[in-house]
Scaffold this motif. Structure first.
Motif: not given
Length: 405
Positions: A362-369, A371-388
């Motif tokens: 959710x953070x990543x999606x809001x960050x993309x909107x 324009x904070x792409x660096x922060x969005x990338x970190x948030x997406x990577x954190x989300x991917x690491x936590x889901x199986x």
């Protein structure tokens, strides 16, 4: 010189947790693992003084404990078969079933005993009747596997120590136990709708369909119970979208991107009718009724009325102020008032939800909107690491790829 007793003491200190963890992972039962490990250590205490210390005490204990576990499973299986055979031979009278005709639902009502703490009661029922594994239950409660295993073990121990009777529920028992039953069914449905483990399909329709079947039975048993009605409506409205939630490529499709033409119109109509019926009752809505109403808004028309969604979440937060409910409300606020407003509410939930992958997504999606792409990338990577879940991982991977282009 190291004696057998010294070696056993050292092995007990060093190897106990590893042996138990190995067996619990293999057999899916912490109780079985602990009991078999204890038998292995007892055998070592008898044999090591006479036979000598084995070259690898830890491996010896693991192998012995594994054999003890297999022997115990075989004994239990044989014993249960003998009991069933004896019942067929010596007792031809039909077993009284009480007000609940369905075998599985009756077991769920029976296991949801009010003498147990709610979380222990629900976890034990999910394990013994719902068919969910300890890791799946742990992920539903956002706790570690070992924590959930210990909670289930303690619930079993309390049943044995307090002689809690597992009698068939009467008609008077049903209203007192229905809240626990609905929670069990909701968690089974959730595990089916987006499976939490890596070794299953991303959507497990056998679980969602069974949860809906049982929810229909509960609604028939307690037609005036608003939460039973709300639960059924909620499941129907989510299930209606199940064919659209994962693409042909095996990737999660967010609600706003789904092809509404593939939604099941009959399930949506049934769910909406149940929601309208509860609204017409004039009674204050409960948690599941509000969740059903939110899903009714999402499935009504081309795009949801986000002001209405936020208003419903405002009511829900009063009943259930959990971080997950507040996260979902924050996402809705982000749609109504803009990403900056949503992100402020989401960030306020850190670190409570730092181990919950939808928080980071959710953070990543809001960050993309924003324009904070660096922060969005970190948030997406954190989300991917936590889901199986494979579909969620595929979606998050594609979002990361889009940020790179």
């Amino acid at each position: 010189m190291t004696t057998a007793n010294d070696a056993l003491t050292q092995a007990h200190r060093d190897e106990w947790a590893r042996v138990v963890a190995t067996l619990a992972k293999r057999f899916g039962s912490l109780d079985l693992a602990e009991e078999s490990a204890a038998e292995a250590y007892a055998t070592a205490a008898e044999r090591w003084p006479a036979d000598g210390i084995p070259p690898n005490p830890g491996a010896w204990l693991t192998t012995t404990a594994t054999r003890k576990a297999i022997d115990r499973i075989r004994r239990e299986s044989t014993r249960d078969a003998r009991h069933r055979e004896a019942h067929l031979v010596h007792d031809t009278r039909p077993e009284p079933v009480g007000p609940v005709d369905d075998d599985r639902l009756r077991l769920i009502f029976t296991c949801c005993h009010p003498a147990l703490a709610p979380e222990a009661r629900i976890a034990l029922t999910l394990r013994m009747v719902g068919g969910l594994s300890v890791p799946e239950i742990a992920r539903a409660f956002l706790v570690q596997d070992t924590t959930m295993g210990a909670r289930i073990t303690r619930a079993k121990a309390k049943i044995a120590a307090a002689n809690i009777p597992y009698r068939l529920p009467t008609s008077e028992d049903l209203p007192r136990r229905v809240a626990g039953v609905l929670t069990v069914l909701f968690l089974i449905f959730n595990e089916g709708y987006l499976a939490s483990g890596p070794d299953t399909a991303p959507v497990r329709r056998e679980l969602t369909r069974e949860a809906i079947r049982l929810a229909r039975l509960v609604h028939e048993l307690l037609p005036d119970d608003g939460e039973a009605t709300g639960m059924l409506a909620l499941m129907l409205l989510i299930e209606a979208r199940s064919d659209a939630c994962v693409s042909s490529a095996g990737e999660l499709v967010p609600l706003g991107e789904q092809d509404r033409a593939t939604w099941d119109a009959s399930l949506i109509a049934e769910g909406h009718a149940l929601v309208r019926g509860r609204l017409a009752s004039g009674q204050p809505p409960g948690r599941y009724q509000l969740l059903a109403a939110i899903n009714a808004v999402h499935t009504d028309g081309v795009a949801p009325d986000w002001s209405q969604v936020v208003a419903l979440y405002d009511q829900l937060v009063v009943l259930d102020p959990s971080p997950i409910v507040r996260l979902n409300r924050a996402v809705a606020v982000g749609e109504r008032d803009g990403p900056a407003a949503g992100l402020a509410l989401v960030d306020a939930l850190d670190p409570q939800l730092s181990g919950y992958h939808p928080f980071h997504a959710a953070r990543a999606s809001l960050l993309v909107r924003l324009g904070r792409e660096v922060d969005a990338r970190a948030a997406y990577e954190a989300a991917r690491a936590l889901t199986e879940n494979s579909a969620e991982r595929a979606y998050l991977t594609r979002q990361l790829a889009r940020l790179s282009t």
